[in-house]
Design a protein around this motif. Sequence first.
Motif, mmCIF file in Angstrom:
data_model
loop_
_atom_site.group_PDB
_atom_site.id
_atom_site.type_symbol
_atom_site.label_atom_id
_atom_site.label_comp_id
_atom_site.label_asym_id
_atom_site.label_seq_id
_atom_site.Cartn_x
_atom_site.Cartn_y
_atom_site.Cartn_z
ATOM 1 N N GLU A 16 -26.390 -17.277 28.830
ATOM 2 C CA GLU A 16 -26.010 -18.180 27.746
ATOM 3 C C GLU A 16 -27.173 -18.370 26.770
ATOM 4 O O GLU A 16 -26.972 -18.395 25.551
ATOM 5 C CB GLU A 16 -25.572 -19.525 28.338
ATOM 6 C CG GLU A 16 -24.879 -20.435 27.341
ATOM 7 C CD GLU A 16 -24.328 -21.696 27.973
ATOM 8 O OE1 GLU A 16 -23.672 -22.471 27.258
ATOM 9 O OE2 GLU A 16 -24.556 -21.914 29.186
ATOM 10 N N MET A 17 -28.370 -18.488 27.309
ATOM 11 C CA MET A 17 -29.559 -18.607 26.458
ATOM 12 C C MET A 17 -29.721 -17.389 25.554
ATOM 13 O O MET A 17 -29.988 -17.504 24.357
ATOM 14 C CB MET A 17 -30.822 -18.735 27.325
ATOM 15 C CG MET A 17 -31.019 -20.062 27.994
ATOM 16 S SD MET A 17 -32.543 -20.013 28.977
ATOM 17 C CE MET A 17 -32.588 -21.705 29.578
ATOM 18 N N ILE A 18 -29.578 -16.223 26.133
ATOM 19 C CA ILE A 18 -29.774 -14.977 25.391
ATOM 20 C C ILE A 18 -28.707 -14.817 24.316
ATOM 21 O O ILE A 18 -29.009 -14.439 23.169
ATOM 22 C CB ILE A 18 -29.787 -13.777 26.366
ATOM 23 C CG1 ILE A 18 -31.046 -13.845 27.238
ATOM 24 C CG2 ILE A 18 -29.722 -12.454 25.605
ATOM 25 C CD1 ILE A 18 -31.006 -12.926 28.446
ATOM 26 N N ASP A 19 -27.476 -15.130 24.656
ATOM 27 C CA ASP A 19 -26.393 -15.064 23.654
ATOM 28 C C ASP A 19 -26.667 -16.021 22.504
ATOM 29 O O ASP A 19 -26.458 -15.685 21.328
ATOM 30 C CB ASP A 19 -25.050 -15.399 24.307
ATOM 31 C CG ASP A 19 -24.554 -14.310 25.245
ATOM 32 O OD1 ASP A 19 -25.083 -13.178 25.156
ATOM 33 O OD2 ASP A 19 -23.666 -14.592 26.067
ATOM 34 N N PHE A 20 -27.123 -17.216 22.840
ATOM 35 C CA PHE A 20 -27.452 -18.217 21.822
ATOM 36 C C PHE A 20 -28.574 -17.711 20.917
ATOM 37 O O PHE A 20 -28.498 -17.822 19.685
ATOM 38 C CB PHE A 20 -27.870 -19.523 22.524
ATOM 39 C CG PHE A 20 -28.414 -20.587 21.611
ATOM 40 C CD1 PHE A 20 -27.554 -21.414 20.909
ATOM 41 C CD2 PHE A 20 -29.786 -20.767 21.464
ATOM 42 C CE1 PHE A 20 -28.044 -22.413 20.070
ATOM 43 C CE2 PHE A 20 -30.286 -21.749 20.625
ATOM 44 C CZ PHE A 20 -29.415 -22.576 19.923
ATOM 45 N N ALA A 21 -29.619 -17.149 21.512
ATOM 46 C CA ALA A 21 -30.755 -16.659 20.734
ATOM 47 C C ALA A 21 -30.348 -15.507 19.817
ATOM 48 O O ALA A 21 -30.779 -15.436 18.659
ATOM 49 C CB ALA A 21 -31.870 -16.217 21.676
ATOM 50 N N LYS A 22 -29.509 -14.615 20.314
ATOM 51 C CA LYS A 22 -29.053 -13.489 19.487
ATOM 52 C C LYS A 22 -28.186 -13.981 18.329
ATOM 53 O O LYS A 22 -28.330 -13.511 17.195
ATOM 54 C CB LYS A 22 -28.285 -12.492 20.350
ATOM 55 C CG LYS A 22 -29.160 -11.687 21.301
ATOM 56 C CD LYS A 22 -28.345 -10.683 22.095
ATOM 57 C CE LYS A 22 -29.250 -9.823 22.986
ATOM 58 N NZ LYS A 22 -28.477 -8.831 23.761
ATOM 59 N N LYS A 23 -27.319 -14.922 18.608
ATOM 60 C CA LYS A 23 -26.412 -15.431 17.583
ATOM 61 C C LYS A 23 -27.179 -16.072 16.435
ATOM 62 O O LYS A 23 -26.797 -15.939 15.260
ATOM 63 C CB LYS A 23 -25.451 -16.450 18.205
ATOM 64 C CG LYS A 23 -24.477 -17.071 17.216
ATOM 65 C CD LYS A 23 -23.556 -18.068 17.908
ATOM 66 C CE LYS A 23 -22.607 -18.715 16.900
ATOM 67 N NZ LYS A 23 -21.725 -19.719 17.577
#
Length: 399
Positions: free
Chosen positions: A191-198
């Motif tokens: 979830e953190m990684i998806d948030f950072a990419k977004k």
Amino acid sequence: MKIQTAKRLETVEEYYFSKKLREVRELMASGKPIINMAIGSPDLAPPKEVVHAIQQAVLVDGAHKYQSYQGIPELRQAIADFYSSKYKVSLNPKNEILPLMGSKEGIMHISLAYLNVGDEVLVPNPGYPTYTAVANLIGAKSVSYDLIENNGWKPDFHSLSNKDLSKVKIMWVNYTNMPTGASGDVEMYKEMIDFAKKHSILLVMDNPYSFILNDTPLSILSVEGAKDVVLELNSLSKTFNMAGWRVGMVSGSSDKIEAILKVKSNMDSGMFQGIQKGAIAALQISDDWYEKMNTIYRERRSLLWELIDLLGCTYDKTAKGMFVWAKLPNGVNGMEFIDNILYDNDVFIAPGDIFGSNGKGYVRFSLCVTKEDIRKAINRFKNQEMVFVENNINQNYKL
């Protein structure tokens, strides 16, 4: 004649423990038998193999010359092997690892490499005060994000996504968490990684506590696609009782490591070779070391729980890491609480307030205290438990 200091010093204060420990030392010098339960500075010795390695290394030709800014190849390889063995993470030792003189140094290097004046930085509340201090020093703006007990001390990415993140460049995350002891897991990391990419944010995981009272150490770099947006800081300070040696590392994609190296190579002249040799020995130590250390910490933690019960606080027995994060009775002021027991009972613990507004109403106990000293502290409170807690509540609520 007084020379005017830089404006940036107006944005920060002296680190709490730097200031408070002076007071504690003065009390000790006056004869007070202070028991320090506030600082996460391991009191146990490093592995004997580590000490032997540095003893041998100082006699080698060239040991006292300037060293590579990137660390000796053997150290980078040892870090890569460690990550592969312990975290199941593949790192290229040539360009995806940069040894540091402690991970605290890395916080500054990363910030200087990526932040411009006016950029914003997401910092956890509660969290390590240095994240905010460094942002302020270089002219960026720290923006806190809430970690709360009801959400397991994890970020609320739904709420974060509803904020204006257009100026955010870096997000600091820290699991196993300090000060709360909350654990990270793969789903949260995804979830953190998806948030950072977004949101095009550099996610920096600060990961020095993963082996302390934790049977499942984890690196966020083990998640597929993490290197696109993630850097991970790690340290030998806590795991191998080498806090004073100042050995850490940052890992991530080669372009990110190259950016940090541009800063680092202008700020130091390489780590002493003997310390690097000692670090290699630590990284290659057998698994028996981790169990030995955790057996000691489990015994200490059980005694600390007994002490914390006497003080009327509550805590999470599933928490990991080197500290016990305890909730004070309702209405007790944390700063007054820790000063009362420092002056009246000669015990020093950390107030949760120093880690952010969400730390109010909590205190932090370190496991870097001998069982003998914890028992001494227990005895100091045993006969005055109810009076002590009631006095704190009465003082704040004037009952």
